[in-house]
Design an enzyme around this catalytic site. Structure first.
Site, PDB file in Angstrom:
ATOM      1  N   CYS A 251    -155.933   6.855 -11.133  1.00  0.00           N
ATOM      2  CA  CYS A 251    -156.584   8.089 -10.684  1.00  0.00           C
ATOM      3  C   CYS A 251    -157.631   8.568 -11.675  1.00  0.00           C
ATOM      4  O   CYS A 251    -157.495   8.388 -12.885  1.00  0.00           O
ATOM      5  CB  CYS A 251    -155.547   9.183 -10.520  1.00  0.00           C
ATOM      6  SG  CYS A 251    -154.248   8.758  -9.373  1.00  0.00           S
TER       7      CYS A 251
ATOM      8  N   ARG B  42    -161.406   1.422 -12.593  1.00  0.00           N
ATOM      9  CA  ARG B  42    -160.015   1.604 -13.005  1.00  0.00           C
ATOM     10  C   ARG B  42    -159.040   1.374 -11.854  1.00  0.00           C
ATOM     11  O   ARG B  42    -157.843   1.300 -12.080  1.00  0.00           O
ATOM     12  CB  ARG B  42    -159.823   3.027 -13.544  1.00  0.00           C
ATOM     13  CG  ARG B  42    -160.703   3.293 -14.739  1.00  0.00           C
ATOM     14  CD  ARG B  42    -160.733   4.745 -15.043  1.00  0.00           C
ATOM     15  NE  ARG B  42    -159.464   5.177 -15.601  1.00  0.00           N
ATOM     16  CZ  ARG B  42    -159.333   5.729 -16.793  1.00  0.00           C
ATOM     17  NH1 ARG B  42    -160.375   5.904 -17.542  1.00  0.00           N
ATOM     18  NH2 ARG B  42    -158.172   6.108 -17.232  1.00  0.00           N
TER      19      ARG B  42
ATOM     20  N   TRP C 121    -155.002   6.719  -6.854  1.00  0.00           N
ATOM     21  CA  TRP C 121    -154.211   5.483  -6.782  1.00  0.00           C
ATOM     22  C   TRP C 121    -152.825   5.928  -6.339  1.00  0.00           C
ATOM     23  O   TRP C 121    -152.119   6.620  -7.071  1.00  0.00           O
ATOM     24  CB  TRP C 121    -154.185   4.817  -8.159  1.00  0.00           C
ATOM     25  CG  TRP C 121    -153.536   3.473  -8.185  1.00  0.00           C
ATOM     26  CD1 TRP C 121    -154.107   2.275  -7.859  1.00  0.00           C
ATOM     27  CD2 TRP C 121    -152.195   3.175  -8.591  1.00  0.00           C
ATOM     28  NE1 TRP C 121    -153.210   1.258  -8.022  1.00  0.00           N
ATOM     29  CE2 TRP C 121    -152.028   1.775  -8.467  1.00  0.00           C
ATOM     30  CE3 TRP C 121    -151.119   3.942  -9.036  1.00  0.00           C
ATOM     31  CZ2 TRP C 121    -150.832   1.134  -8.780  1.00  0.00           C
ATOM     32  CZ3 TRP C 121    -149.927   3.310  -9.341  1.00  0.00           C
ATOM     33  CH2 TRP C 121    -149.793   1.912  -9.217  1.00  0.00           C
TER      34      TRP C 121
ATOM     35  N   ASN D 193    -154.045  13.984 -11.589  1.00  0.00           N
ATOM     36  CA  ASN D 193    -153.614  12.658 -12.066  1.00  0.00           C
ATOM     37  C   ASN D 193    -152.208  12.822 -12.609  1.00  0.00           C
ATOM     38  O   ASN D 193    -151.930  13.809 -13.299  1.00  0.00           O
ATOM     39  CB  ASN D 193    -154.481  12.170 -13.227  1.00  0.00           C
ATOM     40  CG  ASN D 193    -155.872  11.770 -12.789  1.00  0.00           C
ATOM     41  OD1 ASN D 193    -156.191  11.797 -11.612  1.00  0.00           O
ATOM     42  ND2 ASN D 193    -156.705  11.417 -13.752  1.00  0.00           N
ATOM     43  N   GLY D 194    -151.339  11.844 -12.360  1.00  0.00           N
ATOM     44  CA  GLY D 194    -149.991  11.912 -12.922  1.00  0.00           C
ATOM     45  C   GLY D 194    -148.938  12.023 -11.840  1.00  0.00           C
ATOM     46  O   GLY D 194    -149.219  11.791 -10.656  1.00  0.00           O
TER      47      GLY D 194
ATOM     48  N   GLU E 217    -148.790 -15.003 -20.657  1.00  0.00           N
ATOM     49  CA  GLU E 217    -150.067 -14.384 -20.314  1.00  0.00           C
ATOM     50  C   GLU E 217    -150.778 -15.184 -19.205  1.00  0.00           C
ATOM     51  O   GLU E 217    -151.366 -14.610 -18.288  1.00  0.00           O
ATOM     52  CB  GLU E 217    -150.936 -14.286 -21.583  1.00  0.00           C
ATOM     53  CG  GLU E 217    -152.374 -13.835 -21.396  1.00  0.00           C
ATOM     54  CD  GLU E 217    -152.524 -12.428 -20.807  1.00  0.00           C
ATOM     55  OE1 GLU E 217    -151.529 -11.740 -20.586  1.00  0.00           O
ATOM     56  OE2 GLU E 217    -153.682 -12.057 -20.519  1.00  0.00           O
TER      57      GLU E 217
ATOM     58  N   LYS F  71    -151.807 -13.657 -15.600  1.00  0.00           N
ATOM     59  CA  LYS F  71    -153.182 -13.697 -15.071  1.00  0.00           C
ATOM     60  C   LYS F  71    -153.188 -14.285 -13.666  1.00  0.00           C
ATOM     61  O   LYS F  71    -153.831 -13.764 -12.763  1.00  0.00           O
ATOM     62  CB  LYS F  71    -154.109 -14.548 -15.963  1.00  0.00           C
ATOM     63  CG  LYS F  71    -154.527 -13.965 -17.286  1.00  0.00           C
ATOM     64  CD  LYS F  71    -155.457 -12.796 -17.211  1.00  0.00           C
ATOM     65  CE  LYS F  71    -154.697 -11.493 -17.165  1.00  0.00           C
ATOM     66  NZ  LYS F  71    -154.430 -10.846 -18.420  1.00  0.00           N
TER      67      LYS F  71
ATOM     68  N   GLU G 108    -151.543 -11.876 -11.058  1.00  0.00           N
ATOM     69  CA  GLU G 108    -152.204 -10.609 -10.758  1.00  0.00           C
ATOM     70  C   GLU G 108    -153.493 -10.757  -9.958  1.00  0.00           C
ATOM     71  O   GLU G 108    -153.821  -9.887  -9.175  1.00  0.00           O
ATOM     72  CB  GLU G 108    -152.333  -9.737 -12.020  1.00  0.00           C
ATOM     73  CG  GLU G 108    -153.548  -9.824 -12.852  1.00  0.00           C
ATOM     74  CD  GLU G 108    -153.522  -8.881 -14.075  1.00  0.00           C
ATOM     75  OE1 GLU G 108    -153.757  -9.374 -15.173  1.00  0.00           O
ATOM     76  OE2 GLU G 108    -153.305  -7.666 -13.922  1.00  0.00           O
TER      77      GLU G 108
ATOM     78  N   HIS H 273    -132.114 -25.053 -18.807  1.00  0.00           N
ATOM     79  CA  HIS H 273    -131.088 -24.009 -18.661  1.00  0.00           C
ATOM     80  C   HIS H 273    -131.259 -23.240 -17.355  1.00  0.00           C
ATOM     81  O   HIS H 273    -130.702 -22.157 -17.202  1.00  0.00           O
ATOM     82  CB  HIS H 273    -131.129 -23.066 -19.860  1.00  0.00           C
ATOM     83  CG  HIS H 273    -130.838 -23.754 -21.153  1.00  0.00           C
ATOM     84  ND1 HIS H 273    -129.584 -24.191 -21.486  1.00  0.00           N
ATOM     85  CD2 HIS H 273    -131.660 -24.133 -22.172  1.00  0.00           C
ATOM     86  CE1 HIS H 273    -129.636 -24.791 -22.676  1.00  0.00           C
ATOM     87  NE2 HIS H 273    -130.883 -24.776 -23.100  1.00  0.00           N
TER      88      HIS H 273
ATOM     89  N   LYS I 186    -156.794  -0.429 -13.486  1.00  0.00           N
ATOM     90  CA  LYS I 186    -157.209  -0.881 -14.811  1.00  0.00           C
ATOM     91  C   LYS I 186    -156.434  -0.160 -15.906  1.00  0.00           C
ATOM     92  O   LYS I 186    -156.009  -0.755 -16.876  1.00  0.00           O
ATOM     93  CB  LYS I 186    -158.717  -0.652 -14.980  1.00  0.00           C
ATOM     94  CG  LYS I 186    -159.270  -1.081 -16.329  1.00  0.00           C
ATOM     95  CD  LYS I 186    -159.166  -2.583 -16.499  1.00  0.00           C
ATOM     96  CE  LYS I 186    -159.474  -3.058 -17.905  1.00  0.00           C
ATOM     97  NZ  LYS I 186    -158.902  -4.386 -18.163  1.00  0.00           N
TER      98      LYS I 186
HETATM   99  O1  M6R Z   1    -154.738  -0.572 -21.571  1.00  0.00           O
HETATM  100  P1  M6R Z   1    -153.484  -1.315 -21.954  1.00  0.00           P
HETATM  101  O2  M6R Z   1    -153.772  -2.502 -22.804  1.00  0.00           O
HETATM  102  O3  M6R Z   1    -152.463  -0.418 -22.590  1.00  0.00           O
HETATM  103  O4  M6R Z   1    -152.877  -1.822 -20.600  1.00  0.00           O
HETATM  104  C1  M6R Z   1    -151.645  -2.463 -20.550  1.00  0.00           C
HETATM  105  C2  M6R Z   1    -151.438  -3.189 -19.243  1.00  0.00           C
HETATM  106  O5  M6R Z   1    -151.465  -2.285 -18.178  1.00  0.00           O
HETATM  107  C3  M6R Z   1    -152.501  -4.262 -19.013  1.00  0.00           C
HETATM  108  O6  M6R Z   1    -152.558  -5.166 -20.063  1.00  0.00           O
HETATM  109  C4  M6R Z   1    -152.207  -5.027 -17.706  1.00  0.00           C
HETATM  110  O7  M6R Z   1    -151.040  -5.757 -17.837  1.00  0.00           O
HETATM  111  C5  M6R Z   1    -153.391  -5.924 -17.344  1.00  0.00           C
HETATM  112  N1  M6R Z   1    -153.779  -5.689 -15.987  1.00  0.00           N
HETATM  113  C6  M6R Z   1    -153.112  -7.367 -17.503  1.00  0.00           C
HETATM  114  O8  M6R Z   1    -154.205  -8.145 -17.173  1.00  0.00           O
END
Ligand code: M6R
Length: 605
Positions: free
Chosen positions: A2, A27, A74, A99-100, A478, A482, A485, A501, A600
């Site tokens: 948001c 964002r 959002w 927001n929140g 990671e 990626k 997502e 395991h 974001k």
């Molecule tokens: O702004 P931040 O680094 O604190 O954000 C943390 C996560 O929300 C962020 O890394 C998220 O996992 C990404 N979308 C991953 O690509």
């Protein structure tokens, strides 16, 4: 996530509000809206499409006004439909954006229903609008201060009232809000970036602050209702439009920006000096006996990688925790532990709350590794290291991750030196290697055509397994994050030794197994894990260093990394995984920069 923009001016401010929303678009949001004060009260336009659609609506309307608020939403409570989009009205008198999350909204709703308020949305936000309306006695500032005493949860709000032209009132608790100061006009936003172009003078509101914007000034009260003087900070107009250039998406651009971002992040010093982390770092580092790293998502994985460096180079015990877990569990605090928060945005609600929780438990020394110098996290820690990745637009974090790794390696080397574990020779060796990283990264980026060929294959899969060992296990995590997502392919990562395991049961021809295979001390073990997969008909996709002697064979696809990069190898090995996820997502036709359901900057819990 948001976003809020507000303005009071002597000109029509709709274009300022819309431009602010545009700057916050990256964002992530699923609806948006704007309200201005008209002659008979607030009027609004809302859209469940993009800000461009809202812009078209306000032109068509036309919607004009000198006092206004705007929002990108959002969805948390209630679907992304027009009725739930902000601004939310109360009795056509109060207009509010939020927001929140308000945790006690259900009981407040019942109480307000009892007073005759009718709810037309499913949002938690609507209770705030009605609450303010119910306590309004001719002064919006006072009404907002009174209303927020009944709210539990996190919020940043901006509010208008029909009877108070030239007034916008804001309040924050747990979500960021910033005032922008102009000449004869003033602004409010959840991020200074939204106001770039309108002003460069900002006040970053503190927790519990309530502010009132008028044409000629801003009044602020702290959480106890006392007048508060807050520092005015000059923030250069960093919000200029970011161009895509020759790239198809921001994510691709950001992957290719990594050599530059890393060059800018590596300290210019000739040694690993504590001053890199701020004035008090020498004292703070001398007092600590361990590290507690707190972060979310990709930033958490950079912390996991750093644990290997911190324990092997600096010999300092390091604990890494997901911020959202740490904040709610009973832990045993060690006041001699340095709390390190890692965040691209510096505004992630869970990480901020975890930091606050650690401080409340008596942790004295805190350090932020962050990409945004003006963020709450940097302001709330004793020490900081700013990564210089530049603005990251793609929701999937790439250059923020590799620059965080650089920062954390520098931290490990600095602590190693301070604790007598780094010889002069090692120090100059590490510095040399760091400075050579951008060139090494360029060679890795040149692998893109080979990765595109693999991505065709991946785009037809629904599941993938990622394997790594040691400090490359977080890199496998990671890589899996990626891929899921942005391509929506289900992916999981395991330390390769864990394969038998459990996850080996998943291995069939239909399951690609991506393996990070650097030429390190664990290579021979990893080769055995590769054989375990091959023996079960699994399809292996291996990123191997040049000298690993792993070669293409049936069921074994190999892309050769240009060189082995020792301790800094994770920084190189993550890049082909970013490219694999990116090109797989392109092949599947997803919205790469704005993947579904994600934002974001995660500013709610
Ligand atoms: O702004 P931040 O680094 O604190 O954000 C943390 C996560 O929300 C962020 O890394 C998220 O996992 C990404 N979308 C991953 O690509």
């Amino acid at each position: 996530m948001c976003g809020i923009v507000g303005a009071v001016a002597q000109r029509n401010i709709v274009s300022v509000l819309i431009e602010g929303l545009r700057r916050l678009e990256y964002r992530g949001y699923d609806s948006c809206g704007v309200a201005v004060l008209g002659e008979n009260g607030p009027v609004r336009a809302r859209s469940v499409a993009r800000v461009a659609d809202l812009d078209a609506q306000v032109h068509e309307g036309p919607l004009k006004g000198r006092t206004g608020i705007a929002h990108t939403r959002w969805a948390t409570h209630g679907a992304p439909v027009t009725d739930n989009a902000h601004p939310i009205f109360s009795k056509d008198t109060v207009a509010l954006v939020h927001n929140g999350i308000i945790e006690n909204y259900e009981s407040l709703r019942e109480m307000l229903r009892g007073k005759g308020y009718r709810f037309v949305s499913q949002t938690d936000t609507e209770v705030i609008a009605h609450l303010i309306h119910s306590v309004y006695r001719g002064d919006l500032f006072t009404a907002v201060r009174e209303a927020i005493t009944q709210l539990h949860g996190a919020y940043a709000i901006a509010v208008l009232h029909k009877d108070q032209p030239n007034t916008v009132v804001g309040a924050r608790q747990g979500s960021p809000l910033v005032v922008g100061l102009g000449d004869g006009e003033n602004f409010l936003a959840s991020d200074a970036l939204a106001l770039a172009g309108s002003t460069e003078r900002f006040i970053f509101l503190e927790e519990g602050d309530v502010c009132e914007l008028s044409l000629d000034g801003v009044r602020i009260a702290d959480r106890d209702g006392n007048d508060a003087q807050r520092e005015v900070r000059q923030v250069a107009a960093y919000g200029g439009a970011v161009e895509l250039g020759p790239y198809r998406h921001f994510m691709q651009k950001e992957i290719f920006e990594q050599p530059r971002a890393i060059t800018d992040t590596i300290p210019q010093t000739e040694s690993f000096d504590t001053s890199i982390f701020g004035e008090g770092a020498a004292d703070a580092f001398a007092q600590i006996d361990s590290l507690l790293i707190l972060a979310c998502g990709t930033s958490y994985y950079s912390g996991l990688t750093a644990k290997y460096w911190l324990e092997s180079i600096a010999k300092i015990p390091t604990q890494v925790e997901i911020a959202s877990e740490y904040r709610y569990r009973e832990s045993v605090p060690n006041p001699k532990s340095l709390v390190v928060v890692i965040s691209q945005s510096g505004e992630t609600a869970d990480t901020l709350a975890a930091l606050k929780h650690a401080q409340s438990l008596g942790h004295k020394h805190t350090l932020a590794v962050c990409n945004v110098g003006t963020s709450a996290m940097v302001r709330q820690t004793e020490l900081s290291f700013l990564t210089h990745a530049g603005r990251e637009i793609g929701v999937a974090s790439t250059k923020a991750f590799t620059t965080q790794l650089v920062a954390l390696f520098v931290l490990a080397a600095t602590l190693a030196k301070l604790r007598g574990h780094l010889s002069d020779e090692q120090e100059s060796g590490y510095l040399k290697q760091l400075r050579h990283l951008p060139a090494a990264l360029n060679s890795v980026l040149a692998l893109e055509p080979q990765i595109i060929a693999w991505s065709e294959e991946f785009s037809r899969k629904e599941h993938a397994l990622f394997l790594g060992r040691g400090m490359h296990y977080p890199i496998a995590l990671e890589g899996a994050l990626k891929l899921k997502e942005i391509s929506y392919i289900h992916a999981e990562a395991y330390p390769a030794g864990e394969l038998k395991h459990g996850p080996l049961a998943l291995v069939t021809e239909a399951m690609p197994v991506v393996t990070v295979a650097p030429n390190d001390a664990l290579l021979e073990k990893l080769k055995s894990n590769i054989q375990e997969v091959r023996a079960r008909g699994g399809q292996l996709y291996v990123f191997a260093d040049a000298d690993t002697k792993i070669v293409n064979d049936e069921g074994l696809h190999v892309i050769r990394m240009p060189e082995h990069y020792g301790l800094l190898s994770p920084i190189l090995h993550v890049v082909p995984l970013q490219l694999l996820a990116y090109h797989t997502a392109c092949a599947r036709g997803t919205d790469v920069d704005k993947p579904r359901n994600l934002a974001k900057s995660v500013t709610v819990e």
